[in-house]
Structures are given as C-alpha cells and as structure tokens.
Design an enzyme around this catalytic site. Structure first.
Site, mmCIF file in Angstrom:
data_model
loop_
_atom_site.group_PDB
_atom_site.id
_atom_site.type_symbol
_atom_site.label_atom_id
_atom_site.label_comp_id
_atom_site.label_asym_id
_atom_site.label_seq_id
_atom_site.Cartn_x
_atom_site.Cartn_y
_atom_site.Cartn_z
ATOM 1 N N THR A 234 -1.155 -26.285 12.204
ATOM 2 C CA THR A 234 -0.973 -26.415 10.753
ATOM 3 C C THR A 234 -1.533 -25.178 10.082
ATOM 4 O O THR A 234 -2.387 -24.493 10.638
ATOM 5 C CB THR A 234 -1.778 -27.600 10.194
ATOM 6 O OG1 THR A 234 -3.181 -27.318 10.387
ATOM 7 C CG2 THR A 234 -1.409 -28.896 10.856
ATOM 8 N N ASP A 235 -1.077 -24.914 8.856
ATOM 9 C CA ASP A 235 -1.812 -23.954 8.047
ATOM 10 C C ASP A 235 -3.135 -24.632 7.674
ATOM 11 O O ASP A 235 -3.277 -25.853 7.791
ATOM 12 C CB ASP A 235 -1.018 -23.529 6.804
ATOM 13 C CG ASP A 235 -1.560 -22.213 6.226
ATOM 14 O OD1 ASP A 235 -2.693 -21.828 6.574
ATOM 15 O OD2 ASP A 235 -0.859 -21.578 5.410
ATOM 16 N N TRP A 236 -4.083 -23.830 7.213
ATOM 17 C CA TRP A 236 -5.454 -24.311 6.994
ATOM 18 C C TRP A 236 -5.510 -25.395 5.887
ATOM 19 O O TRP A 236 -5.149 -25.149 4.753
ATOM 20 C CB TRP A 236 -6.351 -23.122 6.652
ATOM 21 C CG TRP A 236 -7.008 -22.494 7.854
ATOM 22 C CD1 TRP A 236 -8.323 -22.198 7.962
ATOM 23 C CD2 TRP A 236 -6.426 -22.104 9.105
ATOM 24 N NE1 TRP A 236 -8.593 -21.660 9.211
ATOM 25 C CE2 TRP A 236 -7.459 -21.594 9.933
ATOM 26 C CE3 TRP A 236 -5.133 -22.159 9.652
ATOM 27 C CZ2 TRP A 236 -7.236 -21.127 11.233
ATOM 28 C CZ3 TRP A 236 -4.911 -21.697 10.943
ATOM 29 C CH2 TRP A 236 -5.961 -21.202 11.703
#
Ligand code: BGC
Length: 737
Positions: A234-236
């Site tokens: 995932t992105d952060w």
C-alpha cells in the site's frame, strides 16, 4: 520443497499475519520510509524500503553517529523522460540502486509513473509523461538499472494518483478504455519490459474502491491479466480497511503498526480472512525477502561512489534540457560576460518537496555552473540578489546546526521522528522559503542600463517548486508569472535589446508554466526542469554549445489552462469524486484530435544543428511493423536527434486519437555530415484499442509518421494491415467475431 514453502511451514499464524504488516519507519536506516517485520527465530531479517524517484531518501546525518549519508540528487522524472534516452535512464537507475545498496536499502520506492493528465499535477515532476508508451518504456529502463544491482524497484502509485487534490480519499471515475489504454497501460508496459519486484497501490479510490482495496485492480488486472508476480504494497497509511486490503490482493500494508496486525488476527479468528489468502500474500513477501541483499548478508558500506554518480546526474541533466526557442542567441562563448537575473540563478531549485525530496551533498546553481565553465558572471547583479536574499543564506546555516547536533548523542525514545523533523521538514521548509515571493525586479533604470552596456548577454531564470500533497495553482507566482517577474523580463529585454544584446530565459520548473504571454520578448528559452544537483553545470555546457540540446518535451505545453478538456476540469479544491471525462483524450491525443494549437507540442525540442530524415522503409512482419530510416546531421554542430514514430489509424468503426506515439529512438551523437541508420520495431498489438472487454486492431491503411516531434513529421508511409486482430486482456490472440 522451495525455501519459501519451507519457511512458511514453520511459521505460526501470528507470524504469518505480522509479515503482511510493515514495522513502521526504518530503525535500521534512519530516514528510510519503512521496513518489514523480522522473524529472528526463522532467520527472516527486516528489509528496508526507502524513497524515491530522484535519489535515495534517507537522513543525511545521524544522532551520535560520525559520518554523512548524503545521496545524489539526480534529475527528476519529468527530466529523465525528456532525455528519451534509455541508456542514460538505465545508468541513473543503476546509480540510484547502488546508493540504495550501499546505504542498506533493499527496496527503492520508485519509479512513479502516473500520467501527466494536466500540467497542474503537484507531483508531475516525479512522473514521466502524458504518454503511456514513453512513460512505460523509460520506466522500464530505470527499473532494469535499479534491479541490476540486486535492489528491488517499486512502481507507484497504482493507479490514478495523477493529481494531489483529495488524494487520500478522492474517487477517480474513469472508463475502462481510458484506464486500459492510458493509465494502466504505462504500468503494463513497464511490468512487461522490466519485471519490477514491487508495486505500490495508490491512495485514491478507483471507480468507487480504494486502490488498496480494489480486487479488480490488484487481482484481476495485475495478477490475472498481466501475470505480475512481484509484491503489492500500500502507499503509506492508504485506504481505510486492512482486512479488505489483504482480501483485495495487498501483500504488505505500509508503514504498518501493531494495531493493524491485531485487527488482521481478529479478522482471521472470526473467519473473515482465509488462511489460503494469508499464505498467498506471505509467499510474495517471503520471496522478496529471500531475494533481498539483507537476507543474502550483504554488508553495506555507507560509502557509495557519490562522485561517479554526480557525473551520471550531470550526464542525464545534459540530455534532458529542452531548447524551446532560439533566435540566434545560442550557443554563447565561454568568454561571454553574463548578467544573471532571477533568484533561481543563484538558488537553483534542484528537486521537489515531499517523499521525492533528496538530501544531496550540494546543488550546483546556475551561477556556480557558469562561473566554473569560465563565464564572467556580473557580480553587481549577483550582489543585489544576495543582499535582499540574505536571510535565506542564514537559514542555510541551519544545516551547520544539524551537523553539530549529530556530534552530540541525542537521547530520545523516538529518533525516527526527530530525524524526520530535523532533516526532512526543516530542509524542505528552507527550499520552499527560497521560492517564496521575493521581488525579482529591484533594479533601477540606470543600473540596468549600465549592466546591459557591460555584459554580452542576459540570462533570466524563472523558478517554481511543487511537491507532494498539493497541486500547482492557476495563479500568478505559480502557473502565471507574477507582475515583478514579467516586469523583469520586459525591462531586461528592452534594455539589452537596445544595446544589441540577447536575452535568454531559463525555466527551472516542475512542469509547464504560462509561456505565450512573454515568449516573444526574449531570444531563447531553455527548460532545465528540476535538474538535480548538477543542473548548473549541465546548463553551462548547453549554453556554451559544448553539447547541443537534445531533450524533447514528454508532455504538451499548453497555451493556457483552458485549452484541453482534462485541465478545464481540474479540481482546484479537493473533492470526493473526480470524473476523467476526457477519456482517452489526454495530452497530445486531445490537442491533435480536436485541432487545438498548443504552445509547444509533445515531443518538441530544438537543437543547435539540423537533421535530415530519409530512406524510410516500412514493412509488415508477422506480428510487428518493421521500420528503418536514415538520419543525417546536416547542420554545423554535433548533436543527437530523437526519432519519434506516430501511427495514424484508418477511419474505422472505433473512435481513435488522430495519432499516437508507438516507438522512438534517440540517436548517438552525430557529427556534422554523419549519418546513422535507425531501426524500430512496433508490435502489432501496440495498435490496438480497448473495446468491449478486448483489444482490437482494425484492418486498413495505417500511416506511419516519423518526425522530430508530434507535429514536425519528416517522413511518412502507409502500411496495410490486411486483417483485424483481436486479443483478450492477457494479450492472447482470439477470434474477432
Ligand atoms: C508517498 C509515496 C512514498 C511514501 C513513503 C507517500 O506519502 O505518496 O510516494 O513512497 O509516502 O514515503
């Protein structure tokens, strides 16, 4: 039994689940964005993930630790794409990979290949192009470079994070054709050509589901259609439901915390998560860990070859500079006396802000680069800028303070946070502050007159910065010039022209700005984008004519923001939903199909020399179109040309853009009179459009148009595609009927 299966068999369910969740920001490498969880009883190390696209982003100094950990700031992605040069980009990728390796980073969180849907996207500087083929092919070269040294590359942000407005929640609504042909296509090409180790799912929603919770995107398209075997992260802090993320196909939730692990364990106990899914995700994480340098026991040196990499950063900047206009002003002699205007001449912006920010050892400003190459830079002009920018210099001294801090062991429970606060935020604030509104035109008439008399040429730099989290704005000081900037251009041009001297503008910008309102005032315009730490040197050598410019625009330069459909609909304020109504008509696909005249077209860029295109030969092979032609340098300077192949389809039943880029090749340096043969193959499948669930190539006469830009077509020939071709979403040929 494979090693992965062996390890998996020994893992408890808690371990299996914890491996799917990151351990927060890295403690192994301070300043790195994240790391995975280790399982020491099974010999599983934590692997380190760090940004970013223009160089490795880690803290340059460490508390209580001697030594420095600076990274090379390479040209930003938009400039790498402007090189159209796969060899150079691969070298940059390799150098970034080597720095990652020597700093203990296993996975690089780059490259980013979202589409330049408009010129206003805040992260356009981190992205490559408006065209999926150019993006995908250039990115593949970058990935090959990074991975050649054993570091994994991560394609991001999958998909539709093409603007920053509301990026954490906005629902991007886009039809499947535009997705498949434009937004997904860039990723698909890069994956096919370079097999990246990882991909990062974007923050935004896509057609109602968060990208990180989107089964269609992460499983149907990515795994089933494209056969992607790497790791999906995932992105952060993306999305809102870790259980849905695992179900949809996320292997690694980043940056991760214990709360998420607990949520997943509870979900498993409730029967909401299946063991098969958990294990499938573990296999991906384990495979990457086993491939990693950490697992292989690589002992990083913390001493990458920064000098050699600076040379590569210089070379890439040199190739990515784009010459937009030249009314006989360039090149200039190194003995020239130069009056340098604009604060960007002294504070050249090397990169953008946010996770793409790189802590570099230095930035060679334009003034420094020019002086180093022998130009005589007028000191009185410089003094004026230095005087009223004095506080900025003092701010620069903060860096010194950081150094001193480093030498004092700081006792803190949360060094990661402190590091971030000190190095990231403060350095970025300084960068931002440097570009704030400071009057560009503090000169009186007498002074300008004097300066014009005693110098041979004026160079005016216009700078902008942008960054993660916000978009560019349609206002003066961003897309438009401020009054003082315009006045500076006007007055410098009038005064220098009166004395028969030329005026050159250097654009130090993350993506296009308004140009038509002022370009007629000046004699030459060069775009250096955000060129990385070596920008000043590269520009000096282009000004000198040591090397002829060979960069080409990777996106259309609009006359104004009202010109194309996507920009007209730009979300200046964050909103819940954004519909990509323009469909496939993004960038030049829009301008060319609807007959709109941009300021400068896609693929545009001048040279000091001239090239002749001849002897074009085109033939249809079984599954490709084979093209050959000759390029001759017929001008007076050595130089390189980018041969661009556009294909114009027949008028069939499918609504298609007027033409599309289907291949390109940059020549080697050709001396005056020298000729080169260029060979380009275009797979037939590249001609396909996505119609009703499959890819279709209509039969008929296709025009193969070859030029030096999308509108400067030099030679063309037609070729008959004698039958219709159809492919499924896995690109397997199927019956058309
Ligand atoms: C950015 C990513 C980056 C990540 C880790 C996010 O905010 O969107 O591009 O890789 O942070 O720093």
């Amino acid at each position: 039994m494979s090693k992965v299966e062996e390890i998996l068999k020994q893992m408890t369910i808690e371990e299996k689940i914890s491996l799917l969740v990151g351990a927060g920001s890295s403690t192994t490498v301070p300043g790195a964005a994240g790391e995975t969880r280790s399982i020491s009883r099974l010999g599983i190390p934590a692997i380190v993930l760090a940004d970013g696209p223009a160089g490795v982003r880690i803290a340059p100094l460490r508390f209580g630790v001697q030594g420095e950990f600076y990274a090379t700031h390479f040209p930003n992605a938009i400039m790498l794409a402007s090189t159209w040069n796969l060899e150079v980009v691969e070298k940059v990728g390799k150098a970034i990979g080597e720095e990652a390796k020597e700093y203990g980073v296993d996975i690089l969180l780059a490259p980013a290949l979202n589409i330049h849907r408009t010129v206003l996207g805040g992260r356009n500087f981190e992205y490559f192009s408006e065209d999926p083929l150019l993006s995908g092919v250039i990115v593949a070269a970058y990935v090959r470079g990074v991975q050649s040294v054993g570091v994994g590359a991560t394609l991001k942000h999958f998909v539709g994070n093409d603007q920053e407005a509301g990026r954490m929640y906005v629902n991007i609504v886009v039809d499947e054709r535009a997705l498949r042909e434009i937004y997904l296509r860039a990723f698909e090409i890069a994956i096919e050509l370079s097999k990246p180790w990882a991909i990062m799912a974007a923050y935004n929603k896509l057609n109602s589901y968060y990208c990180t919770q989107n089964l269609w995107l992460l499983t149907k398209v990515l795994r089933e259609d494209w056969g992607f075997e790497g790791l999906v992260m995932t992105d952060w802090f993306a999305g809102d439901n870790p259980i849905e993320q695992v179900k949809a196909g996320v292997d690694l939730i980043m940056p991760g915390d214990d709360g998420i692990v607990k949520k997943l364990i509870d979900a498993y106990k409730r029967g909401e998560l299946r063991i098969e899914d958990i294990e499938e995700r573990d296999r991906k994480v384990l495979s990457i860990i086993l491939k990693s340098l950490k697992y292989q026991g690589y002992r990083w040196s913390n001493k990458p070859d920064l000098d050699e990499h600076a040379r590569i950063a210089y070379e890439a900047a040199l190739e990515g500079i784009v010459l937009l206009k030249n009314d006989g002003a360039l090149p200039i002699k190194s003995s020239s006396r130069v009056a340098l205007f604009g604060r960007g001449s002294y504070y050249t912006v090397r990169g953008g802000l946010g996770s793409g920010y790189v802590h570099a050892r230095y930035t060679v400003s334009i003034a420094e680069g020019l002086r180093e190459r022998g130009f005589k830079v007028d000191e009185d002009v410089e003094k004026v800028y230095r005087r009223y920018m004095l506080p900025l210099y003092e701010l620069g001294d903060c860096i010194e303070m950081f150094r001193r801090l480093r030498d004092t062991a700081v006792k803190s429970d949360n060094k990661g946070f402190l590091t971030w606060l000190l190095f990231d935020i403060s350095e970025m604030l300084i960068e931002y502050y440097r570009t704030l509104h400071l009057p560009e035109d503090p000169f009186d008439d007498g002074f300008l007159e004097e300066i014009a008399k005693r110098n041979d040429v004026a160079i005016v730099t216009i700078s902008r910065i942008s960054g993660e989290g916000w978009d560019r704005k349609p206002v003066e000081g961003d897309f438009y010039l401020r009054d003082d900037e315009y006045r500076l251009l006007l007055r410098v041009s009038e005064t220098f022209h009166k004395h028969g001297k030329k005026v050159i503008v250097v654009l130090n910008i993350p993506s296009p700005i308004d140009i038509v309102s002022w370009r007629d005032l000046v004699d030459a315009i060069l775009v250096i984008w955000l060129p990385g730490q070596e920008g000043g040197r590269a520009l000096a050598d282009i000004l000198l004519g040591k090397v002829s410019p060979s960069g080409k625009l990777p996106l259309t330069w609009p006359r104004d923001l009202e010109q194309d459909a996507a920009t007209r609909m730009f979300p200046y304020e964050p909103r819940q939903e954004l519909v990509y109504r323009e469909g496939i008509y993004v960038g030049y696909r829009y301008y060319d199909t609807f007959g709109v005249e941009p300021a400068y077209e896609f693929g545009y860029g001048l040279s000091y020399t001239k090239f002749e295109f001849s002897d074009m030969y085109v033939e249809k092979d079984v599954d490709k179109i084979k093209i050959k032609l000759k390029i001759r340098n017929v001008g007076g300077y050595p130089g390189k040309e980018v041969v661009q192949v556009y294909i114009k389809p027949p008028r069939g039943s499918i609504d298609k853009p007027y033409q599309e880029l289907k291949g390109f090749k940059k020549t080697k340096t050709l001396k005056p009179g020298e000729e080169d043969e260029v060979v380009i193959d275009i797979p037939i499948k590249y001609l396909a459009s996505y119609v009703k669930g499959r890819w279709v190539v209509e039969k008929g006469l296709y025009e193969v148009r070859i030029g030096a830009s999308s509108r400067d077509i030099k030679v063309s020939k037609s070729i008959e595609i004698e039958r219709e071709y159809c492919f499924n979403t896995k690109w397997i040929q199927i019956e058309c009927s």
